[in-house]
Scaffold this motif. Structure first.
Motif, PDB file in Angstrom:
ATOM      1  N   PHE A  32       0.827  -1.210   0.000  1.00 60.67           N
ATOM      2  CA  PHE A  32       0.000   0.000   0.000  1.00 60.67           C
ATOM      3  C   PHE A  32       0.857   1.254   0.000  1.00 60.67           C
ATOM      4  CE2 PHE A  32      -2.086  -3.438   2.300  1.00 60.67           C
ATOM      5  CZ  PHE A  32      -3.158  -3.653   1.466  1.00 60.67           C
ATOM      6  N   CYS A  33       0.198   2.411  -0.179  1.00 57.33           N
ATOM      7  CA  CYS A  33       0.918   3.683  -0.196  1.00 57.33           C
ATOM      8  C   CYS A  33       0.915   4.357   1.170  1.00 57.33           C
ATOM      9  CB  CYS A  33       0.301   4.617  -1.236  1.00 57.33           C
ATOM     10  SG  CYS A  33      -1.371   5.140  -0.803  1.00 57.33           S
ATOM     11  N   SER A  34      -0.009   3.959   2.044  1.00 58.88           N
ATOM     12  CA  SER A  34      -0.126   4.617   3.343  1.00 58.88           C
ATOM     13  C   SER A  34      -0.837   3.707   4.336  1.00 58.88           C
ATOM     14  CB  SER A  34      -0.926   5.915   3.195  1.00 58.88           C
ATOM     15  OG  SER A  34      -2.266   5.605   2.826  1.00 58.88           O
ATOM     16  N   LYS A  35      -0.813   4.109   5.597  1.00 60.42           N
ATOM     17  CA  LYS A  35      -1.532   3.378   6.634  1.00 60.42           C
ATOM     18  C   LYS A  35      -3.028   3.418   6.353  1.00 60.42           C
ATOM     19  CE  LYS A  35      -2.144   2.997  11.645  1.00 60.42           C
ATOM     20  NZ  LYS A  35      -3.206   2.085  11.459  1.00 60.42           N
ATOM     21  N   ARG A  36      -3.515   4.529   5.823  1.00 58.44           N
ATOM     22  CA  ARG A  36      -4.934   4.655   5.511  1.00 58.44           C
ATOM     23  C   ARG A  36      -5.375   3.570   4.544  1.00 58.44           C
ATOM     24  NH1 ARG A  36      -7.755   5.795   1.375  1.00 58.44           N
ATOM     25  NH2 ARG A  36      -9.856   6.566   1.565  1.00 58.44           N
ATOM     26  N   CYS A  37      -4.640   3.386   3.451  1.00 59.92           N
ATOM     27  CA  CYS A  37      -5.014   2.370   2.469  1.00 59.92           C
ATOM     28  C   CYS A  37      -4.874   0.966   3.052  1.00 59.92           C
ATOM     29  CB  CYS A  37      -4.193   2.524   1.196  1.00 59.92           C
ATOM     30  SG  CYS A  37      -4.739   3.913   0.172  1.00 59.92           S
ATOM     31  N   ALA A  38      -3.871   0.730   3.888  1.00 60.93           N
ATOM     32  CA  ALA A  38      -3.732  -0.565   4.554  1.00 60.93           C
ATOM     33  C   ALA A  38      -4.941  -0.822   5.451  1.00 60.93           C
ATOM     34  CB  ALA A  38      -2.438  -0.614   5.358  1.00 60.93           C
ATOM     35  N   ASP A  39      -5.407   0.210   6.150  1.00 63.44           N
ATOM     36  CA  ASP A  39      -6.577   0.074   7.016  1.00 63.44           C
ATOM     37  C   ASP A  39      -7.857  -0.145   6.220  1.00 63.44           C
ATOM     38  OD1 ASP A  39      -5.021   0.308   9.279  1.00 63.44           O
ATOM     39  OD2 ASP A  39      -5.498   2.430   9.613  1.00 63.44           O
ATOM     40  N   VAL A  40      -7.976   0.503   5.057  1.00 63.84           N
ATOM     41  CA  VAL A  40      -9.138   0.289   4.193  1.00 63.84           C
ATOM     42  C   VAL A  40      -9.180  -1.180   3.768  1.00 63.84           C
ATOM     43  CG1 VAL A  40     -10.114   0.806   1.906  1.00 63.84           C
ATOM     44  CG2 VAL A  40      -9.328   2.665   3.388  1.00 63.84           C
TER      45      VAL A  40
END
Length: 68
Positions: A32-40
Motif C-alpha cells: 500500500f501507499c499509506s496506513k490509511r489504504c492498509a486500514d481500508v
C-alpha cells in the motif's frame, strides 16, 4: 560503506501501485501507499468484502464422502 540496517535498493524492480488508490506504494506500507489504504484493505477483509464464492450442493445430491 553502507549501514547493516539499510537494504540495497533494486532499481530494476517495477514500481508497485497501491491496490486501493493506485498511488505509488511506499516501502513502509507495502503493497500500500499509506496506513490509511492498509486500514481500508483490512476493513474490507474484516467485513467480508473479500470473499471466495462458494457453490452450495443441491439437496438430494450425494456428498463427496460417506459418513459411516
Amino acid at each position: 560503506m553502507t549501514s547493516p540496517n539499510k537494504r540495497a535498493v533494486n532499481d530494476n524492480r517495477i514500481a508497485q501501485k497501491c491496490p486501493i488508490c493506485s498511488q505509488p506504494a511506499e516501502a513502509q506500507w507495502l503493497p500500500f501507499c499509506s496506513k490509511r489504504c492498509a486500514d481500508v484493505d483490512l476493513h474490507r477483509w474484516l467485513n467480508g468484502g473479500y470473499a471466495i464464492p462458494a457453490v452450495e450442493a443441491e439437496e438430494g445430491t450425494p456428498a463427496d464422502f460417506d459418513e459411516e
